[in-house]
Each structure stands twice: as structure tokens, then as C-alpha cells.
Scaffold this motif. Structure first.
Motif, PDB file in Angstrom:
ATOM      1  N   PRO A   1      -5.206   0.497   0.964  1.00 58.60           N
ATOM      2  CA  PRO A   1      -6.234   1.349   1.560  1.00 58.60           C
ATOM      3  C   PRO A   1      -5.858   1.830   2.965  1.00 58.60           C
ATOM      4  O   PRO A   1      -6.691   2.378   3.668  1.00 58.60           O
ATOM      5  CB  PRO A   1      -7.442   0.411   1.622  1.00 58.60           C
ATOM      6  N   VAL A   2      -4.587   1.619   3.368  1.00 55.79           N
ATOM      7  CA  VAL A   2      -4.169   1.852   4.757  1.00 55.79           C
ATOM      8  C   VAL A   2      -3.305   3.086   4.899  1.00 55.79           C
ATOM      9  O   VAL A   2      -3.537   3.944   5.746  1.00 55.79           O
ATOM     10  CB  VAL A   2      -3.426   0.611   5.308  1.00 55.79           C
ATOM     11  N   GLY A   3      -2.247   3.198   4.075  1.00 52.31           N
ATOM     12  CA  GLY A   3      -1.302   4.296   4.202  1.00 52.31           C
ATOM     13  C   GLY A   3      -0.351   4.104   5.369  1.00 52.31           C
ATOM     14  O   GLY A   3      -0.179   3.002   5.885  1.00 52.31           O
ATOM     15  N   GLY A   4       0.272   5.181   5.818  1.00 48.91           N
ATOM     16  CA  GLY A   4       1.141   5.144   6.985  1.00 48.91           C
ATOM     17  C   GLY A   4       2.344   4.236   6.833  1.00 48.91           C
ATOM     18  O   GLY A   4       2.935   4.100   5.757  1.00 48.91           O
ATOM     19  N   GLU A   5       2.702   3.574   7.935  1.00 46.53           N
ATOM     20  CA  GLU A   5       3.893   2.728   7.962  1.00 46.53           C
ATOM     21  C   GLU A   5       3.796   1.547   6.999  1.00 46.53           C
ATOM     22  O   GLU A   5       4.809   1.108   6.447  1.00 46.53           O
ATOM     23  CB  GLU A   5       4.138   2.218   9.388  1.00 46.53           C
ATOM     24  N   GLN A   6       2.591   1.035   6.806  1.00 48.06           N
ATOM     25  CA  GLN A   6       2.451  -0.101   5.899  1.00 48.06           C
ATOM     26  C   GLN A   6       2.752   0.303   4.459  1.00 48.06           C
ATOM     27  O   GLN A   6       3.361  -0.464   3.701  1.00 48.06           O
ATOM     28  CB  GLN A   6       1.055  -0.720   6.018  1.00 48.06           C
ATOM     29  N   PHE A   7       2.340   1.498   4.066  1.00 46.12           N
ATOM     30  CA  PHE A   7       2.690   1.991   2.731  1.00 46.12           C
ATOM     31  C   PHE A   7       4.204   2.057   2.588  1.00 46.12           C
ATOM     32  O   PHE A   7       4.767   1.626   1.564  1.00 46.12           O
ATOM     33  CB  PHE A   7       2.089   3.373   2.490  1.00 46.12           C
ATOM     34  N   ALA A   8       4.886   2.608   3.597  1.00 47.78           N
ATOM     35  CA  ALA A   8       6.343   2.756   3.524  1.00 47.78           C
ATOM     36  C   ALA A   8       7.029   1.403   3.381  1.00 47.78           C
ATOM     37  O   ALA A   8       7.974   1.248   2.585  1.00 47.78           O
ATOM     38  CB  ALA A   8       6.849   3.483   4.768  1.00 47.78           C
ATOM     39  N   ALA A   9       6.553   0.414   4.134  1.00 45.10           N
ATOM     40  CA  ALA A   9       7.159  -0.925   4.063  1.00 45.10           C
ATOM     41  C   ALA A   9       6.921  -1.557   2.700  1.00 45.10           C
ATOM     42  O   ALA A   9       7.828  -2.145   2.098  1.00 45.10           O
ATOM     43  CB  ALA A   9       6.588  -1.807   5.166  1.00 45.10           C
ATOM     44  N   ALA A  10       5.697  -1.430   2.183  1.00 43.26           N
ATOM     45  CA  ALA A  10       5.375  -2.009   0.882  1.00 43.26           C
ATOM     46  C   ALA A  10       6.142  -1.303  -0.231  1.00 43.26           C
ATOM     47  O   ALA A  10       6.621  -1.941  -1.172  1.00 43.26           O
ATOM     48  CB  ALA A  10       3.874  -1.917   0.632  1.00 43.26           C
ATOM     49  N   PHE A  11       6.267   0.010  -0.123  1.00 40.28           N
ATOM     50  CA  PHE A  11       6.996   0.807  -1.113  1.00 40.28           C
ATOM     51  C   PHE A  11       8.426   0.287  -1.265  1.00 40.28           C
ATOM     52  O   PHE A  11       8.944   0.167  -2.388  1.00 40.28           O
ATOM     53  CB  PHE A  11       6.996   2.263  -0.659  1.00 40.28           C
TER      54      PHE A  11
END
Length: 322
Positions: A210-220
Motif C-alpha cells: 500500500p506504499v509504492g515508491g522506493e519500498q516497492f522497488a526494493a520488494a520487487f
């Protein structure tokens, strides 16, 4: 009656006195006890939410209260019934009229505060994890924003579904709330590298974001082959840009989830999900976490708690004793 009215996307909402509404055909009139706040309320204030109503409108997306009257053609509800309703608007008021098809009867075991905190947060997480991602027992679930209104429910439901739940949040207090909800592993987003921590755990099968941004990139970048990434929202303010060739190489799936959208094209999916959730609550298997309860005249303070990420779980506004 009193109502919190938004008249401009450039100005905050105001508490006003306005005429009581009357139910149209297919609607129920509800005397509202409580209203849950959601991040989408903040987007509506700016006019950027996908379902922002035309101005002016009364704010508040989900309510709990007692049926006061029913409109023509309504069956299954009667004055006095305790209900929860996802109306999409109109909840921060003493009375509201909502489509009867969006209402569910409440069991005696569920109080007003819990009921106002229940539908969107639990409904979003259950539909995402069960219907969209098909989360399986033993899989590793990474929940970003794990101490927020939907994040905590994802931790709780993921645990119920038998996954190994990794909760990512900012700070010890928020991580403690996620641990109490059933998280097996904790990652502090302020001090730890999400990608590195997840790689050490073997990667993620499902990511709830539900956050997006840098956290999405790291999780991806920490996903296992054939992982499913659920895009729930963008609390960071940054919508990720996804490289399709990276999806191809690891056979990844990115799945969008807009809970309210099911009302227009597959309402039976949403209804079945809510029935399951209410049954789990009745069995004592779900415990809604409400961090802040405020009166109607402090609703803007509640919005600020969401905006500044100073709440854990849900913020609920009490409208009146009924």
C-alpha cells in the motif's frame, strides 16, 4: 443534522448544519454511530481519488449505525437493524442514506467502533490475498506499511491463511503492533535494507504494497520466481514504474486491487469475502486494531494522523451515542 462537508479541493472540509436526507428507492437511512477514516479520504480532499464525488459532498466512506428508515423496494432491512455500510461518501454525518445493497447486518459481537474499522481494511486485504494473489500456506508474504490501516489486516489475514508473514514498518512501536497481529519476521524500514533482509529470508512469494515508491522497488527486486505483487495504494506519493522485461525474466505478476471497484462488476465476490471475515470475527480470529477514536468535531485531526503516518491500524470518528 451535523455533517463534515467538503466544498473545495483547495480548502479543508467544514462542520455544518444541514437538512436530514431521506432515502430514495433502494436506499436505507442510517443513524450513524461511527465512521472509519481511510487514506482515500485524503485523496478525495485533493480531488485525486478515482471515485471522488462531485463537490460539495459529505466526507466519510464507511460507517456503522442503526437503520432508521428504508426506501421503496428495500427488502432484508428494517428500522432498528445494526448495520455497517460502505457508502463511499456521506459517513461523517449524524444521518446518511446509502444503497441497501452496500449494507451488511452486524452480529451482536461486533461493537460500533470495530464495525467502522472493519469493511475496507479487512475487505481489501482478504480480497487481495485470497481472491487475487491466491496466497498459499507456507508461502512467504511481505507486507509493506504493515502498521497502517490495511497493513495490519494483511498481517493478520496472512497469518490466518498459514503464510510466513514478514512485516515492514517504520519504528519499533509500529513493528510491535505488527508482531502482535501475527508477523513472524520484522523489518524496520528506517534502519534496514528491505531487499537485503528479504533475500536473506529466501525472497517473497507475495508482496502486499500500500506504499509504492522506493519500498516497492526494493520488494520487487527481492521476489522469488512466480511471485505475485499486490498494488494496494501509494501512501508514499510515488507511483512505481514497472519494467516489463523484469516481469518476464522472473515470471512475476503485478496484481492491482481496488476493493470498491468490485461493487460495480462482481459484487458477489465482495459479499462472500465480507461474510467470511464476519464469521472469522465471530470466532474470535480477527481483532480490529483501532489506534485513535475522536469525536466528529476533531475529524480533521484524525485526517492529519493518517497524513503524517502517526496512527497504527485504524482511526475512527464517533458521531453520536445510539
Amino acid at each position: 443534522m451535523r455533517a463534515l462537508l467538503l466544498s473545495s479541493h483547495e480548502s479543508p472540509p467544514s462542520l455544518v448544519e444541514t437538512a436530514e436526507p431521506e432515502p430514495a428507492k433502494g436506499e436505507i437511512k442510517v443513524r450513524i454511530a461511527t465512521c472509519g477514516l481511510n487514506f482515500a479520504d485524503l485523496l478525495m480532499m485533493k480531488g485525486t481519488y478515482q471515485d471522488t464525488p462531485a463537490l460539495p459532498f459529505v466526507m466519510g466512506m464507511e460507517v456503522a449505525g442503526r437503520v432508521e428508515a428504508v426506501g421503496a423496494g428495500v427488502t432484508g432491512f428494517a428500522p432498528g437493524d445494526r448495520v455497517a455500510v460502505y457508502g463511499g461518501q456521506g459517513g461523517l454525518a449524524e444521518l446518511g442514506c446509502f444503497p441497501a445493497e452496500r449494507a451488511v447486518k452486524l452480529p451482536d459481537s461486533m461493537g460500533w467502533t470495530e464495525a467502522a474499522a472493519f469493511q475496507i481494511a479487512y475487505g481489501t486485504s482478504h480480497l487481495a490475498l485470497d481472491h487475487r494473489a491466491r496466497l498459499q500456506p507456507g508461502e512467504t508474504l511481505l507486507v509493506l506499511g504493515a502498521a497502517g490501516g490495511v497493513g495490519l489486516t494483511a498481517v493478520e489475514i496472512g497469518h490466518l491463511m498459514g503464510a510466513r508473514v514478514v512485516a515492514c514498518a517504520r519504528g519499533a512501536d509500529k513493528l510491535e503492533a505488527a508482531k502482535a497481529a501475527g508477523a513472524d519476521v520484522l523489518i524496520d524500514a528506517t534502519t534496514q535494507d528491505i531487499r537485503a533482509e528479504m533475500k536473506a529470508l529466501g525472497g517473497a512469494d507475495v508482496v502486499y504494497d500500500p506504499v509504492g515508491g522506493e519500498q516497492f522497488a526494493a520488494a520487487f527486486r527481492a521476489c522469488r520466481p512466480e511471485a505475485r505483487i499486490l498494488t494496494i495504494g501509494f501512501a508514499s506519493g510515488e507511483v512505481p514504474q514497472i519494467k516489463a522485461n523484469h516481469l518476464l525474466v522472473k515470471n512475476l505478476s503485478v496484481l492491482g486491487l481496488y476493493w470498491g471497484g468490485y461493487l460495480s462488476f462482481r459484487p458477489e465476490v465482495l459479499t462472500r469475502s465480507l461474510q467470511q471475515l464476519i464469521a472469522w470475527h465471530g470466532e474470535g480470529r480477527l481483532t480490529p486494531h483501532v489506534s485513535n477514536v475522536l469525536p466528529l468535531d476533531r475529524a480533521e485531526e484524525g485526517m492529519a494522523l493518517l497524513r503524517d503516518r502517526n496512527s497504527t491500524g485504524k482511526v475512527v470518528i464517533t458521531i453520536q451515542d445510539i
